[in-house]
Design an enzyme around this catalytic site. Sequence first.
Site, mmCIF file in Angstrom:
data_model
loop_
_atom_site.group_PDB
_atom_site.id
_atom_site.type_symbol
_atom_site.label_atom_id
_atom_site.label_comp_id
_atom_site.label_asym_id
_atom_site.label_seq_id
_atom_site.Cartn_x
_atom_site.Cartn_y
_atom_site.Cartn_z
ATOM 1 N N VAL A 1 11.667 3.934 -10.824
ATOM 2 C CA VAL A 1 11.185 5.284 -11.159
ATOM 3 C C VAL A 1 11.933 6.253 -10.249
ATOM 4 O O VAL A 1 12.056 6.015 -9.042
ATOM 5 C CB VAL A 1 9.658 5.404 -10.937
ATOM 6 C CG1 VAL A 1 9.171 6.803 -11.302
ATOM 7 C CG2 VAL A 1 8.921 4.357 -11.758
ATOM 8 N N LEU B 1 0.592 3.644 -2.129
ATOM 9 C CA LEU B 1 1.035 3.563 -3.523
ATOM 10 C C LEU B 1 1.653 4.885 -4.000
ATOM 11 O O LEU B 1 1.139 5.963 -3.711
ATOM 12 C CB LEU B 1 -0.153 3.190 -4.428
ATOM 13 C CG LEU B 1 -0.862 1.879 -4.085
ATOM 14 C CD1 LEU B 1 -1.966 1.584 -5.104
ATOM 15 C CD2 LEU B 1 0.105 0.697 -4.011
ATOM 16 N N GLY C 1 9.470 -4.240 -8.654
ATOM 17 C CA GLY C 1 10.372 -3.151 -9.044
ATOM 18 C C GLY C 1 11.836 -3.551 -8.932
ATOM 19 O O GLY C 1 12.234 -4.250 -8.009
ATOM 20 N N LYS D 1 14.067 -1.551 -8.205
ATOM 21 C CA LYS D 1 14.680 -0.813 -7.084
ATOM 22 C C LYS D 1 15.018 -1.784 -5.953
ATOM 23 O O LYS D 1 16.043 -1.666 -5.307
ATOM 24 C CB LYS D 1 13.745 0.277 -6.577
ATOM 25 C CG LYS D 1 14.340 0.980 -5.403
ATOM 26 C CD LYS D 1 13.446 2.053 -4.874
ATOM 27 C CE LYS D 1 13.857 2.396 -3.470
ATOM 28 N NZ LYS D 1 13.454 1.371 -2.507
ATOM 29 N N GLN E 1 8.336 -9.237 7.657
ATOM 30 C CA GLN E 1 9.462 -8.696 6.902
ATOM 31 C C GLN E 1 10.036 -7.420 7.528
ATOM 32 O O GLN E 1 11.018 -6.870 7.030
ATOM 33 C CB GLN E 1 9.094 -8.477 5.436
ATOM 34 C CG GLN E 1 8.206 -7.284 5.138
ATOM 35 C CD GLN E 1 7.861 -7.224 3.653
ATOM 36 O OE1 GLN E 1 7.041 -7.998 3.177
ATOM 37 N NE2 GLN E 1 8.487 -6.321 2.909
ATOM 38 N N GLY F 1 6.257 4.623 -8.274
ATOM 39 C CA GLY F 1 6.932 3.346 -8.542
ATOM 40 C C GLY F 1 5.914 2.219 -8.675
ATOM 41 O O GLY F 1 5.977 1.414 -9.612
ATOM 42 N N HIS F 2 4.948 2.183 -7.741
ATOM 43 C CA HIS F 2 3.898 1.148 -7.825
ATOM 44 C C HIS F 2 3.056 1.356 -9.088
ATOM 45 O O HIS F 2 2.651 0.387 -9.740
ATOM 46 C CB HIS F 2 2.944 1.243 -6.627
ATOM 47 C CG HIS F 2 3.590 0.971 -5.306
ATOM 48 N ND1 HIS F 2 3.719 1.926 -4.334
ATOM 49 C CD2 HIS F 2 4.133 -0.169 -4.810
ATOM 50 C CE1 HIS F 2 4.311 1.385 -3.276
ATOM 51 N NE2 HIS F 2 4.577 0.131 -3.537
ATOM 52 N N GLY G 1 0.825 -1.213 0.000
ATOM 53 C CA GLY G 1 0.000 0.000 0.000
ATOM 54 C C GLY G 1 0.854 1.257 0.000
ATOM 55 O O GLY G 1 2.041 1.208 -0.312
ATOM 56 N N GLN H 1 15.343 -8.288 -3.570
ATOM 57 C CA GLN H 1 14.019 -8.914 -3.393
ATOM 58 C C GLN H 1 13.610 -9.629 -4.689
ATOM 59 O O GLN H 1 13.126 -10.763 -4.670
ATOM 60 C CB GLN H 1 12.993 -7.845 -3.022
ATOM 61 C CG GLN H 1 11.551 -8.297 -3.127
ATOM 62 C CD GLN H 1 10.579 -7.288 -2.558
ATOM 63 O OE1 GLN H 1 10.452 -7.166 -1.364
ATOM 64 N NE2 GLN H 1 9.875 -6.569 -3.426
HETATM 65 O O1 PAF Z 1 8.017 -4.751 -2.165
HETATM 66 C C1 PAF Z 1 7.080 -4.779 -1.341
HETATM 67 O O2 PAF Z 1 6.268 -3.866 -1.256
HETATM 68 C C2 PAF Z 1 6.952 -5.989 -0.416
HETATM 69 O O3 PAF Z 1 8.192 -6.469 -0.025
HETATM 70 C C3 PAF Z 1 6.088 -7.101 -1.009
HETATM 71 C C4 PAF Z 1 6.711 -7.702 -2.250
HETATM 72 C C5 PAF Z 1 4.703 -6.578 -1.338
HETATM 73 C C6 PAF Z 1 5.933 -8.232 0.022
HETATM 74 O O4 PAF Z 1 5.324 -7.789 1.183
#
Ligand code: PAF
Length: 302
Positions: A190, A47, A161, A163, A75, A50-51, A45, A167
Amino acid sequence: VKPRLSTNCIRIIIVLVISHIDEVRSVLAPVRHASRIIGFVPTMGALHAGHLRLIDEAAKTSDSVVVSIFVNPPQFTEQQDYQAYPRQIETDMALCRSHGVDVLFAPAIEEVYPQPNCAWIEVASVSEQLCGKFRPGHFRGVATVVMKLFQMVQPDRAYFGEKDAQQLSVIRRMVRDLNVPVAIVGVPTVRESDGLAISSRNARLSDTERAIAPALYRALQCAAQQIQAGTTSPEDVKRAAMAVLEAEPRIEVEYFEIVDPEEMQAVPVVRGTVRIAAAIRLGPVRLIDNILVSRPELNLIE
Ligand code: PAF
């Protein structure tokens, strides 16, 4: 959700907001049965541009677009960061609506993590480098939630992304090693006009810190220039780039590394394509960024 109409039809855009796993599966079942491509953008969320780039890419290359919003506790290495993470579902819904999202999936924590949650995904090696050294358990949390979300949404493609390059590598490796039938699409970073990579963390920088932050991108560019000019010693490249960061006393460097793009392992000699990746702390904010650099012309000679 109807399979997407052909582009010259007028679409009435209604974002369906769903919070239950069985509901998201049944809503997407007709799309899947019609052999239409389901594109998935997992997010936490808040957003930003980039999203939106990920969503636009998904909308261009998929028939139906699903965005998930779930702030994933495992995480976060610090509970405080989890609590402070921005939540703005109304704004996010409006952004999803204006970018052609079909389904917004926002599951509750109890659905994602039934207690006790005993199954976790560990992606060895690639998770242990760079950010993995400074954020123990972070990639285990990311891999686990992404796998869970893949099981819930069952997408054909998922967009992440560049960035967050590490990940992306962790997820690519997880999908490969566990034979998950989802195509992983990496989408370029971005940036603001001064080069700062867009991140939800940027909003937490003070004005002074915001003015300093683009030094991270300048340092990456400096390293890239060194490589393109023929420097092959990672230490020499890093020395030049670190001088850019050290000129800003408020920046604390967590790491600055030149790594191979798949395994994220520091390279002994720079050749071919490498990723330059860095993490810094600036005031209360941790920023990461990276760029990919190739020296194809030297490969021909070497
Ligand atoms: O990149 C993110 O926003 C998070 O690490 C993800 C991939 C949604 C996992 O919670």
